[in-house]
Design an enzyme around this catalytic site. Sequence first.
Site, PDB file in Angstrom:
ATOM      1  N   ALA A 185       0.858  -1.181   0.000  1.00  0.00           N
ATOM      2  CA  ALA A 185       0.000   0.000   0.000  1.00  0.00           C
ATOM      3  C   ALA A 185       0.898   1.235   0.000  1.00  0.00           C
ATOM      4  O   ALA A 185       2.050   1.180   0.454  1.00  0.00           O
ATOM      5  CB  ALA A 185      -0.890  -0.012   1.235  1.00  0.00           C
ATOM      6  N   GLU A 237      -0.750  -9.204  -0.541  1.00  0.00           N
ATOM      7  CA  GLU A 237      -2.131  -9.536  -0.144  1.00  0.00           C
ATOM      8  C   GLU A 237      -3.045  -9.577  -1.363  1.00  0.00           C
ATOM      9  O   GLU A 237      -3.954 -10.406  -1.438  1.00  0.00           O
ATOM     10  CB  GLU A 237      -2.626  -8.519   0.893  1.00  0.00           C
ATOM     11  CG  GLU A 237      -1.921  -8.694   2.236  1.00  0.00           C
ATOM     12  CD  GLU A 237      -2.223  -7.567   3.218  1.00  0.00           C
ATOM     13  OE1 GLU A 237      -1.949  -6.402   2.871  1.00  0.00           O
ATOM     14  OE2 GLU A 237      -2.728  -7.856   4.312  1.00  0.00           O
ATOM     15  N   GLY A 270       0.527  -4.999   1.026  1.00  0.00           N
ATOM     16  CA  GLY A 270      -0.755  -5.024   0.320  1.00  0.00           C
ATOM     17  C   GLY A 270      -0.641  -5.599  -1.084  1.00  0.00           C
ATOM     18  O   GLY A 270      -1.598  -6.163  -1.604  1.00  0.00           O
ATOM     19  N   GLU A 275       5.478  -5.035   6.782  1.00  0.00           N
ATOM     20  CA  GLU A 275       4.736  -4.034   7.560  1.00  0.00           C
ATOM     21  C   GLU A 275       5.228  -3.890   8.983  1.00  0.00           C
ATOM     22  O   GLU A 275       5.175  -2.806   9.562  1.00  0.00           O
ATOM     23  CB  GLU A 275       3.234  -4.382   7.591  1.00  0.00           C
ATOM     24  CG  GLU A 275       2.498  -4.144   6.288  1.00  0.00           C
ATOM     25  CD  GLU A 275       2.410  -5.363   5.404  1.00  0.00           C
ATOM     26  OE1 GLU A 275       3.330  -6.207   5.459  1.00  0.00           O
ATOM     27  OE2 GLU A 275       1.425  -5.479   4.659  1.00  0.00           O
TER      28      GLU A 275
END
Length: 254
Positions: free
Chosen positions: A64, A110, A107, A130
Amino acid sequence: MKYENIIVRTDGNIVIVNLNRPKSLNALNAALIAELSDAFDRLIGDPGIRAVVMTGEQNFAAGADITDMVEFTPEEARAFTFSATFNKIAACPKPVIAAIEGFALGGGMELALCCDFRIASPGAKMGFPEINLGIFPGAGGTQRLPRLIGISKAKRMIFTGALLKGEAALACGLVDALSDNPSTEAMALAAELALKPPVALRLAKQCVNLSDETDLNVGLEFEASNWARLFATEDQKEGMRAFTEKRKAQFTGK
Ligand code: CO8
């Protein structure tokens, strides 16, 4: 919707979704996620599309977009979610294959976990860094990763933030195959799947996806019901008749 962060193209009955923010290694921001959502709405609604390949150019996605999140309050963090789009991709009624080169992190990884298959280059670097940002994977990673590779291996990846290269990712089941050209390999698999009866594929995917979420008896009942529904399709008749007539089946999707 005009796409500025992804490129979507069609090759026959296959859609190729290219993540396209190369300057930030395809970091996922809200605009990109909205475009992905729109692209999947369109391809899900298009009966001519039989399979999807998701990829980036040199990188899949480095997570992200951190710059968007730095000053979030807890309320803003809670409101910032990829879930609707990621769940839509995971439940896509057509097979979705991730072709991974370069980084697939946070992300980005993911997102790859929402795909049915992951094909990576041997040099791809994948993982969940993260923890080094003071957070943990919040777009499905704590749930989809352990279901895929097991609880201990998932904890190790998430707690340490260590990145896996292709061979190690293959060994632990994070990816399904390695290839020097993941996109070509993914297209070949997509082309193979595009020849299969789409209703049977769609209902099989529903059943396998449900196996992650429910107990055995509910899953078996769902499987029996979906299986019986196939006998209302022309493709089931064609598949079985072709077998008895010793010819190759031609599936129409009906
Ligand atoms: N966000 C924003 N920008 C990024 C990101 C990112 N995730 N990753 C890379 N970039 C940018 C860099 O800032 C840099 O920009 P600039 O040129 O303007 O300085 C450019 O991309 C190139 O990156 P680097 O210069 O850092 O390239 P390197 O080859 O030196 O390093 C790395 C590559 C190792 C991938 C490095 O960029 C890196 O560590 N990136 C961050 C990886 C990361 O921590 N990802 C996890 C992000 S958090 C997350 O994904 C949470 C998901 C859950 C969200 C839940 C709500 C929906």
